[in-house]
Design a protein around this motif. Structure first.
Motif, PDB file in Angstrom:
ATOM      1  N   SER A 122      12.982 -78.954 -49.910  1.00 23.47           N
ATOM      2  CA  SER A 122      11.858 -78.040 -50.089  1.00 23.47           C
ATOM      3  C   SER A 122      12.335 -76.678 -50.583  1.00 23.47           C
ATOM      4  CB  SER A 122      11.102 -77.883 -48.765  1.00 23.47           C
ATOM      5  OG  SER A 122      10.028 -76.984 -48.914  1.00 23.47           O
ATOM      6  N   ILE A 123      13.419 -76.184 -50.002  1.00 22.27           N
ATOM      7  CA  ILE A 123      13.990 -74.894 -50.433  1.00 22.27           C
ATOM      8  C   ILE A 123      14.599 -75.032 -51.825  1.00 22.27           C
ATOM      9  CG2 ILE A 123      15.772 -73.176 -49.942  1.00 22.27           C
ATOM     10  CD1 ILE A 123      15.402 -73.857 -46.963  1.00 22.27           C
ATOM     11  N   ALA A 124      15.349 -76.109 -52.034  1.00 24.52           N
ATOM     12  CA  ALA A 124      16.017 -76.316 -53.320  1.00 24.52           C
ATOM     13  C   ALA A 124      15.020 -76.416 -54.471  1.00 24.52           C
ATOM     14  CB  ALA A 124      16.868 -77.588 -53.256  1.00 24.52           C
ATOM     15  N   SER A 125      13.908 -77.119 -54.244  1.00 23.24           N
ATOM     16  CA  SER A 125      12.927 -77.314 -55.314  1.00 23.24           C
ATOM     17  C   SER A 125      12.246 -76.007 -55.714  1.00 23.24           C
ATOM     18  CB  SER A 125      11.884 -78.352 -54.893  1.00 23.24           C
ATOM     19  OG  SER A 125      11.175 -77.911 -53.758  1.00 23.24           O
ATOM     20  N   ARG A 126      12.095 -75.093 -54.742  1.00 26.78           N
ATOM     21  CA  ARG A 126      11.468 -73.801 -55.061  1.00 26.78           C
ATOM     22  C   ARG A 126      12.402 -72.880 -55.843  1.00 26.78           C
ATOM     23  NH1 ARG A 126       9.328 -74.142 -49.662  1.00 26.78           N
ATOM     24  NH2 ARG A 126      10.966 -72.754 -48.901  1.00 26.78           N
ATOM     25  N   TRP A 130      14.589 -71.136 -61.184  1.00 26.86           N
ATOM     26  CA  TRP A 130      15.069 -69.767 -61.382  1.00 26.86           C
ATOM     27  C   TRP A 130      16.591 -69.717 -61.401  1.00 26.86           C
ATOM     28  CZ3 TRP A 130      11.591 -66.502 -63.017  1.00 26.86           C
ATOM     29  CH2 TRP A 130      10.249 -66.697 -62.678  1.00 26.86           C
ATOM     30  N   VAL A 131      17.234 -70.461 -60.527  1.00 27.44           N
ATOM     31  CA  VAL A 131      18.702 -70.464 -60.474  1.00 27.44           C
ATOM     32  C   VAL A 131      19.275 -71.064 -61.752  1.00 27.44           C
ATOM     33  CG1 VAL A 131      20.725 -71.387 -59.262  1.00 27.44           C
ATOM     34  CG2 VAL A 131      18.768 -70.545 -57.954  1.00 27.44           C
ATOM     35  N   LEU A 132      18.679 -72.141 -62.241  1.00 29.32           N
ATOM     36  CA  LEU A 132      19.155 -72.762 -63.473  1.00 29.32           C
ATOM     37  C   LEU A 132      18.991 -71.814 -64.661  1.00 29.32           C
ATOM     38  CD1 LEU A 132      17.819 -76.418 -63.086  1.00 29.32           C
ATOM     39  CD2 LEU A 132      20.217 -75.697 -63.050  1.00 29.32           C
ATOM     40  N   MET A 133      17.851 -71.139 -64.718  1.00 27.80           N
ATOM     41  CA  MET A 133      17.609 -70.205 -65.821  1.00 27.80           C
ATOM     42  C   MET A 133      18.638 -69.073 -65.798  1.00 27.80           C
ATOM     43  SD  MET A 133      14.148 -68.051 -66.686  1.00 27.80           S
ATOM     44  CE  MET A 133      13.165 -69.531 -66.489  1.00 27.80           C
ATOM     45  N   ALA A 134      18.844 -68.494 -64.617  1.00 26.95           N
ATOM     46  CA  ALA A 134      19.828 -67.414 -64.484  1.00 26.95           C
ATOM     47  C   ALA A 134      21.233 -67.932 -64.761  1.00 26.95           C
ATOM     48  CB  ALA A 134      19.749 -66.818 -63.080  1.00 26.95           C
ATOM     49  N   GLY A 135      21.509 -69.151 -64.311  1.00 27.92           N
ATOM     50  CA  GLY A 135      22.834 -69.721 -64.512  1.00 27.92           C
ATOM     51  C   GLY A 135      23.161 -69.962 -65.969  1.00 27.92           C
ATOM     52  N   VAL A 136      22.184 -70.456 -66.728  1.00 26.40           N
ATOM     53  CA  VAL A 136      22.398 -70.699 -68.160  1.00 26.40           C
ATOM     54  C   VAL A 136      22.637 -69.380 -68.891  1.00 26.40           C
ATOM     55  CG1 VAL A 136      21.300 -71.474 -70.297  1.00 26.40           C
ATOM     56  CG2 VAL A 136      21.112 -72.869 -68.223  1.00 26.40           C
ATOM     57  N   MET A 137      21.838 -68.366 -68.569  1.00 21.50           N
ATOM     58  CA  MET A 137      22.003 -67.057 -69.215  1.00 21.50           C
ATOM     59  C   MET A 137      23.367 -66.455 -68.903  1.00 21.50           C
ATOM     60  SD  MET A 137      18.194 -65.421 -68.682  1.00 21.50           S
ATOM     61  CE  MET A 137      18.653 -63.907 -69.518  1.00 21.50           C
ATOM     62  N   LEU A 138      23.767 -66.539 -67.640  1.00 19.70           N
ATOM     63  CA  LEU A 138      25.058 -65.982 -67.242  1.00 19.70           C
ATOM     64  C   LEU A 138      26.198 -66.742 -67.901  1.00 19.70           C
ATOM     65  CD1 LEU A 138      26.115 -63.734 -65.382  1.00 19.70           C
ATOM     66  CD2 LEU A 138      26.360 -65.449 -63.574  1.00 19.70           C
ATOM     67  N   MET A 139      26.048 -68.042 -68.029  1.00 23.22           N
ATOM     68  CA  MET A 139      27.065 -68.878 -68.669  1.00 23.22           C
ATOM     69  C   MET A 139      27.221 -68.506 -70.140  1.00 23.22           C
ATOM     70  SD  MET A 139      28.735 -71.913 -67.771  1.00 23.22           S
ATOM     71  CE  MET A 139      29.399 -73.370 -68.573  1.00 23.22           C
ATOM     72  N   LEU A 148      25.155 -71.428 -62.393  1.00 23.84           N
ATOM     73  CA  LEU A 148      24.678 -72.686 -62.959  1.00 23.84           C
ATOM     74  C   LEU A 148      25.130 -73.863 -62.085  1.00 23.84           C
ATOM     75  CD1 LEU A 148      23.217 -74.223 -65.176  1.00 23.84           C
ATOM     76  CD2 LEU A 148      25.327 -74.184 -66.532  1.00 23.84           C
ATOM     77  N   ALA A 149      26.334 -73.779 -61.544  1.00 25.89           N
ATOM     78  CA  ALA A 149      26.847 -74.839 -60.667  1.00 25.89           C
ATOM     79  C   ALA A 149      25.984 -74.970 -59.415  1.00 25.89           C
ATOM     80  CB  ALA A 149      28.296 -74.552 -60.284  1.00 25.89           C
ATOM     81  N   ILE A 150      25.557 -73.836 -58.879  1.00 25.33           N
ATOM     82  CA  ILE A 150      24.668 -73.858 -57.705  1.00 25.33           C
ATOM     83  C   ILE A 150      23.340 -74.517 -58.074  1.00 25.33           C
ATOM     84  CG2 ILE A 150      23.330 -72.411 -56.114  1.00 25.33           C
ATOM     85  CD1 ILE A 150      25.687 -70.413 -56.220  1.00 25.33           C
ATOM     86  N   GLY A 151      22.821 -74.165 -59.263  1.00 23.76           N
ATOM     87  CA  GLY A 151      21.566 -74.751 -59.730  1.00 23.76           C
ATOM     88  C   GLY A 151      21.680 -76.254 -59.921  1.00 23.76           C
ATOM     89  N   VAL A 152      22.798 -76.698 -60.478  1.00 21.73           N
ATOM     90  CA  VAL A 152      23.017 -78.133 -60.685  1.00 21.73           C
ATOM     91  C   VAL A 152      23.127 -78.843 -59.341  1.00 21.73           C
ATOM     92  CG1 VAL A 152      24.665 -79.861 -61.541  1.00 21.73           C
ATOM     93  CG2 VAL A 152      24.051 -77.895 -62.967  1.00 21.73           C
ATOM     94  N   GLY A 153      23.759 -78.190 -58.373  1.00 27.20           N
ATOM     95  CA  GLY A 153      23.856 -78.767 -57.035  1.00 27.20           C
ATOM     96  C   GLY A 153      22.490 -78.939 -56.397  1.00 27.20           C
ATOM     97  N   ALA A 154      21.645 -77.902 -56.550  1.00 24.84           N
ATOM     98  CA  ALA A 154      20.282 -77.985 -56.004  1.00 24.84           C
ATOM     99  C   ALA A 154      19.479 -79.064 -56.719  1.00 24.84           C
ATOM    100  CB  ALA A 154      19.589 -76.626 -56.143  1.00 24.84           C
TER     101      ALA A 154
END
Length: 229
Positions: A122-126, A130-139, A148-154
């Motif tokens: 439930s937490i991961a889906s919310r 946003w984490v993936l978007m931020a992760g791609v930009m930072l990458m 991005l790794a955290i986003g992929v894990g979620a």
């Protein structure tokens, strides 16, 4: 390029399956049960015949096809058309949701595993989008892969949840169909085949959702590990 082909293909298949399921539900909603029982009556009958007396049957307020079993408060929540309906579709859906209640009462392992994952997923889906978007930009701009790794894990957790849902849903349908036949709620071939067909297409929506989640996971995993190479 391959990802977009897969993504578009899954999207088209998902639309077809969803449309097919809704048409099937509409079709079997127009076929009355010989027994004349409502969805609520069928749910209560199935629960009691399985020795379950501590589960409430409620009307869900979320709208059409919002039927679900909530193991947290032990309630079978039926949409108005299923709760009051006296059709093959209402019987199939009501029995399916009670199948989950039977799973809960008998400590069905896949349901236990799925329920244990709910708080984390439930937490991961919310947060995932946003984490993936931020992760791609930072990458892209700094080469830092950790967000991005955290986003992929979620995303992996939500994808795993989708696949764990499959045996839970298929098992609930099998329990529903077996009980409908044994209890003589669907005594003739037309009613039995209709209930089976409706539940088959309902299950297909979960299969497509799981495949869609997998394609998305593979895409972001490729961005993470491919670019790092």
């Amino acid at each position: 390029m391959l990802y977009w082909v897969l993504f578009i293909g899954i999207a088209v298949i998902s639309w077809i399956v969803q449309s097919r399921f809704k048409n099937k539900f509409k079709k079997y909603s127009e076929i009355p049960l010989t027994s004349g029982l409502s969805g609520a009556e069928i749910a209560q009958k199935m629960l009691h015949e399985n020795g379950i007396y501590d589960v409430q049957i409620l009307v869900a307020n979320e709208g059409q096809l919002s039927d679900h079993y909530n193991p947290a408060n032990k309630t079978v929540n039926l949409s108005p058309e299923v709760y009051h309906g006296r059709s093959v579709a209402a019987a199939a859906v009501a029995a399916h949701e009670c199948g989950h209640a039977v799973q809960h009462a008998t400590a069905y392992s896949w349901l236990q595993f799925r329920s244990a994952m709910v708080p984390v997923v439930s937490i991961a889906s919310r947060l995932t989008s946003w984490v993936l978007m931020a992760g791609v930009m930072l990458m892209v701009f700094s080469g830092n892969p950790w967000i991005l790794a955290i986003g992929v894990g979620a995303l992996f957790l939500t994808t795993l949840f989708s696949f764990i849902t499959l045996p839970v849903e298929f098992d609930a349908s099998n329990r529903a169909l077996a009980w409908l036949d044994a209890s003589n709620v669907t005594p003739n071939r037309e009613e039995h085949d209709g209930a089976k067909d409706a539940l088959k297409w309902a299950a297909m929506t979960y299969v497509v959702a799981a495949l869609s989640a997998l394609v998305t996971l593979l895409y972001y995993a490729y961005l993470l590990f491919g670019r790092r190479d």
